[in-house]
Design a protein around this motif. Structure first.
Motif, PDB file in Angstrom:
ATOM      1  N   ALA A 272       0.861  -1.185   0.000  1.00 24.24           N
ATOM      2  CA  ALA A 272       0.000   0.000   0.000  1.00 24.24           C
ATOM      3  C   ALA A 272       0.891   1.226   0.000  1.00 24.24           C
ATOM      4  N   ALA A 273       0.597   2.185  -0.886  1.00 21.62           N
ATOM      5  CA  ALA A 273       1.568   3.258  -1.087  1.00 21.62           C
ATOM      6  C   ALA A 273       0.905   4.546  -1.565  1.00 21.62           C
ATOM      7  N   ALA A 274       1.647   5.629  -1.439  1.00 25.79           N
ATOM      8  CA  ALA A 274       1.293   6.930  -2.016  1.00 25.79           C
ATOM      9  C   ALA A 274       2.529   7.394  -2.768  1.00 25.79           C
ATOM     10  N   ILE A 275       2.518   7.204  -4.089  1.00 26.08           N
ATOM     11  CA  ILE A 275       3.716   7.418  -4.896  1.00 26.08           C
ATOM     12  C   ILE A 275       3.481   8.406  -6.028  1.00 26.08           C
ATOM     13  N   GLU A 276       2.453   8.155  -6.845  1.00 26.39           N
ATOM     14  CA  GLU A 276       2.256   8.971  -8.042  1.00 26.39           C
ATOM     15  C   GLU A 276       2.059  10.444  -7.696  1.00 26.39           C
ATOM     16  N   LYS A 277       1.266  10.703  -6.678  1.00 26.94           N
ATOM     17  CA  LYS A 277       1.013  12.067  -6.231  1.00 26.94           C
ATOM     18  C   LYS A 277       1.588  12.235  -4.824  1.00 26.94           C
ATOM     19  N   PRO A 278       2.796  12.812  -4.702  1.00 28.55           N
ATOM     20  CA  PRO A 278       3.427  12.972  -3.393  1.00 28.55           C
ATOM     21  C   PRO A 278       2.536  13.744  -2.417  1.00 28.55           C
ATOM     22  N   ILE A 279       2.715  13.455  -1.143  1.00 26.02           N
ATOM     23  CA  ILE A 279       1.936  14.085  -0.081  1.00 26.02           C
ATOM     24  C   ILE A 279       2.665  15.331   0.395  1.00 26.02           C
ATOM     25  N   THR A 280       1.961  16.434   0.492  1.00 28.53           N
ATOM     26  CA  THR A 280       2.523  17.652   1.075  1.00 28.53           C
ATOM     27  C   THR A 280       1.896  17.868   2.439  1.00 28.53           C
ATOM     28  N   LEU A 281       2.736  18.003   3.450  1.00 26.08           N
ATOM     29  CA  LEU A 281       2.271  18.101   4.834  1.00 26.08           C
ATOM     30  C   LEU A 281       2.703  19.433   5.418  1.00 26.08           C
ATOM     31  N   LYS A 282       1.755  20.193   5.891  1.00 26.76           N
ATOM     32  CA  LYS A 282       2.047  21.473   6.533  1.00 26.76           C
ATOM     33  C   LYS A 282       2.475  21.235   7.984  1.00 26.76           C
ATOM     34  N   PRO A 283       3.134  22.195   8.599  1.00 24.11           N
ATOM     35  CA  PRO A 283       3.584  22.002   9.988  1.00 24.11           C
ATOM     36  C   PRO A 283       2.440  21.748  10.952  1.00 24.11           C
ATOM     37  N   VAL A 284       2.702  20.876  11.923  1.00 26.24           N
ATOM     38  CA  VAL A 284       1.801  20.559  13.029  1.00 26.24           C
ATOM     39  C   VAL A 284       0.425  20.136  12.518  1.00 26.24           C
ATOM     40  N   VAL A 285       0.442  19.372  11.443  1.00 26.40           N
ATOM     41  CA  VAL A 285      -0.778  18.735  10.945  1.00 26.40           C
ATOM     42  C   VAL A 285      -0.486  17.246  10.879  1.00 26.40           C
ATOM     43  N   ASN A 286      -1.327  16.466  11.496  1.00 25.57           N
ATOM     44  CA  ASN A 286      -1.082  15.032  11.541  1.00 25.57           C
ATOM     45  C   ASN A 286      -1.578  14.365  10.268  1.00 25.57           C
ATOM     46  N   LEU A 287      -0.782  13.418   9.797  1.00 28.49           N
ATOM     47  CA  LEU A 287      -1.224  12.551   8.719  1.00 28.49           C
ATOM     48  C   LEU A 287      -1.080  11.138   9.238  1.00 28.49           C
ATOM     49  N   ILE A 288      -2.125  10.358   9.143  1.00 29.47           N
ATOM     50  CA  ILE A 288      -2.106   9.020   9.696  1.00 29.47           C
ATOM     51  C   ILE A 288      -2.154   8.014   8.550  1.00 29.47           C
ATOM     52  N   LEU A 289      -1.189   7.100   8.548  1.00 33.99           N
ATOM     53  CA  LEU A 289      -1.106   6.058   7.537  1.00 33.99           C
ATOM     54  C   LEU A 289      -1.235   4.740   8.274  1.00 33.99           C
ATOM     55  N   ARG A 290      -2.157   3.928   7.855  1.00 34.17           N
ATOM     56  CA  ARG A 290      -2.396   2.704   8.624  1.00 34.17           C
ATOM     57  C   ARG A 290      -2.418   1.488   7.723  1.00 34.17           C
ATOM     58  N   GLU A 291      -1.844   0.415   8.253  1.00 33.56           N
ATOM     59  CA  GLU A 291      -1.944  -0.894   7.608  1.00 33.56           C
ATOM     60  C   GLU A 291      -2.604  -1.803   8.625  1.00 33.56           C
ATOM     61  N   SER A 292      -3.763  -2.322   8.298  1.00 35.91           N
ATOM     62  CA  SER A 292      -4.535  -2.991   9.318  1.00 35.91           C
ATOM     63  C   SER A 292      -5.609  -3.865   8.716  1.00 35.91           C
ATOM     64  N   SER A 293      -6.091  -4.792   9.514  1.00 35.18           N
ATOM     65  CA  SER A 293      -7.221  -5.589   9.079  1.00 35.18           C
ATOM     66  C   SER A 293      -8.511  -5.119   9.736  1.00 35.18           C
ATOM     67  N   ARG A 294      -8.398  -4.322  10.776  1.00 38.69           N
ATOM     68  CA  ARG A 294      -9.594  -3.817  11.443  1.00 38.69           C
ATOM     69  C   ARG A 294      -9.340  -2.349  11.779  1.00 38.69           C
ATOM     70  N   VAL A 295     -10.029  -1.467  11.087  1.00 45.71           N
ATOM     71  CA  VAL A 295      -9.823  -0.037  11.287  1.00 45.71           C
ATOM     72  C   VAL A 295     -11.167   0.661  11.370  1.00 45.71           C
ATOM     73  N   ALA A 296     -11.330   1.525  12.360  1.00 42.32           N
ATOM     74  CA  ALA A 296     -12.554   2.304  12.462  1.00 42.32           C
ATOM     75  C   ALA A 296     -12.647   3.281  11.305  1.00 42.32           C
ATOM     76  N   GLU A 297     -13.849   3.617  10.907  1.00 41.19           N
ATOM     77  CA  GLU A 297     -14.050   4.583   9.834  1.00 41.19           C
ATOM     78  C   GLU A 297     -13.614   5.961  10.314  1.00 41.19           C
ATOM     79  N   ASP A 298     -12.701   6.561   9.598  1.00 44.01           N
ATOM     80  CA  ASP A 298     -12.204   7.875   9.980  1.00 44.01           C
ATOM     81  C   ASP A 298     -11.593   8.507   8.743  1.00 44.01           C
TER      82      ASP A 298
END
Length: 309
Positions: A272-298
């Motif tokens: 699972a990846a984010a490659i074609e369109k790089p992610i831009t992250l501003k300061p003090v903003v959380n980005l959550i990346l998860r690999e899981s079999s059970r994840v709450a909708e968020d």
């Protein structure tokens, strides 16, 4: 401290490197090395290994561990100025003694929180300040969950841009007997043909030679079917738009010093990846990346669900 009921245990791994062992009460387990924040083992309740780690993996910094789940951050492959797959997999992580509340619906006690921050030397290579927090957890059913929380802590207010992948090496019985379903009709960039863009034509992906493809705008469900083991990995992901499929086959396997000549037959990477369109992250903003079999909708979660049957 050998009982399976010990949920979290610290131990010495290969070459004395520190690792954390996670155990669920039903018998499943996982191992995480502080070097690389690297998951090197995931076993089901029968003790069967679900991940592949090469018998020639070096476990010797600064060389990355060959197999398991390397974290590719802040660069995937050589698509940028940094070393192959970035540097997160080549750094020593620390145990996070004050982790934030991770949004999860798992009540498992079998989890560990790690954190990576840049050193002054790291800042010379990639001049950005960040906090990369990683939680590795086993669900009650033995499901493996990786949750990454990345924060931009630049004091100058500047954003940074990165690409990312959970470089998961799955253990398979025989690569020629494996099928991947869910990526048919989707476009991909072929790394073996200068990243030229094609459209997948087959009903399923099967393997007769080297494969190194980045599938774009992929669906939420991808299945890896191992007919000989009668095992299916089902990946369900949200937010991570791309999926990498990789197997080195025989010639490339022989050219890699930390990979057995015939081990290509027993491994398949589906990432699972984010490659074609790089992610831009501003300061003090959380980005959550998860690999899981059970994840709450968020809507803030980038997730990959993994189920094994």
């Amino acid at each position: 401290m050998t009982s399976e009921r010990v949920a979290v245990e610290s131990a010495k791994g290969v070459n004395g490197l520190e690792k954390i062992i996670l155990r669920e009460t039903r018998g499943s387990s996982a191992e995480v090395y502080l070097y690389g924040g690297h998951v090197t083992s995931w076993k089901n309740e029968h003790g069967e290994e679900l991940l592949f780690v090469s018998s020639k993996a070096l476990f010797k910094p600064p060389k990355a561990i060959r197999g398991g789940i390397p974290l590719c951050f802040p660069q995937f492959s050589n698509l940028g100025p940094l070393e192959q797959h970035g540097f997160a997999r080549n750094k020593f992580w620390s145990i996070d003694t004050d982790p934030p509340a991770f949004p999860t619906n798992s009540s498992s006690k079998a989890h560990i929180d790690l954190i990576l921050k840049p050193s002054e030397e790291d800042m010379k290579i990639w001049p950005h300040s960040y906090e990369f927090r990683l939680r590795v957890a086993l669900g009650p059913g033995g499901d493996l969950m990786l949750t990454s929380r990345i924060r931009n802590t630049n004091s100058d207010g500047k954003p940074f841009t990165f690409t990312f992948a959970y470089h998961t090496y799955f253990s398979v019985s025989d690569i020629s007997e494996v099928r991947v379903e869910g990526l048919e009709t989707h476009d991909y960039l072929d790394n073996l043909q200068n990243r030229e863009r094609f459209t997948e034509q087959g009903d399923a992906i099967t393997f007769e030679g080297e494969v190194d493809k980045i599938y774009l705008s992929t669906p939420t469900k991808i299945a890896i079917m191992d007919h000989e083991k009668k095992r299916t990995f089902v990946l369900r992901k949200d937010g991570l738009p791309d999926a990498v499929v990789w197997n080195p086959w025989d010639k490339k396997a022989k050219a890699m010093a930390d990979f057995g000549d015939d081990e290509y037959k027993h491994v398949l990477c589906v990432e699972a990846a984010a490659i074609e369109k790089p992610i831009t992250l501003k300061p003090v903003v959380n980005l959550i990346l998860r690999e899981s079999s059970r994840v709450a909708e968020d809507p803030l979660l980038w997730s990959l669900y993994v189920q094994v049957s």
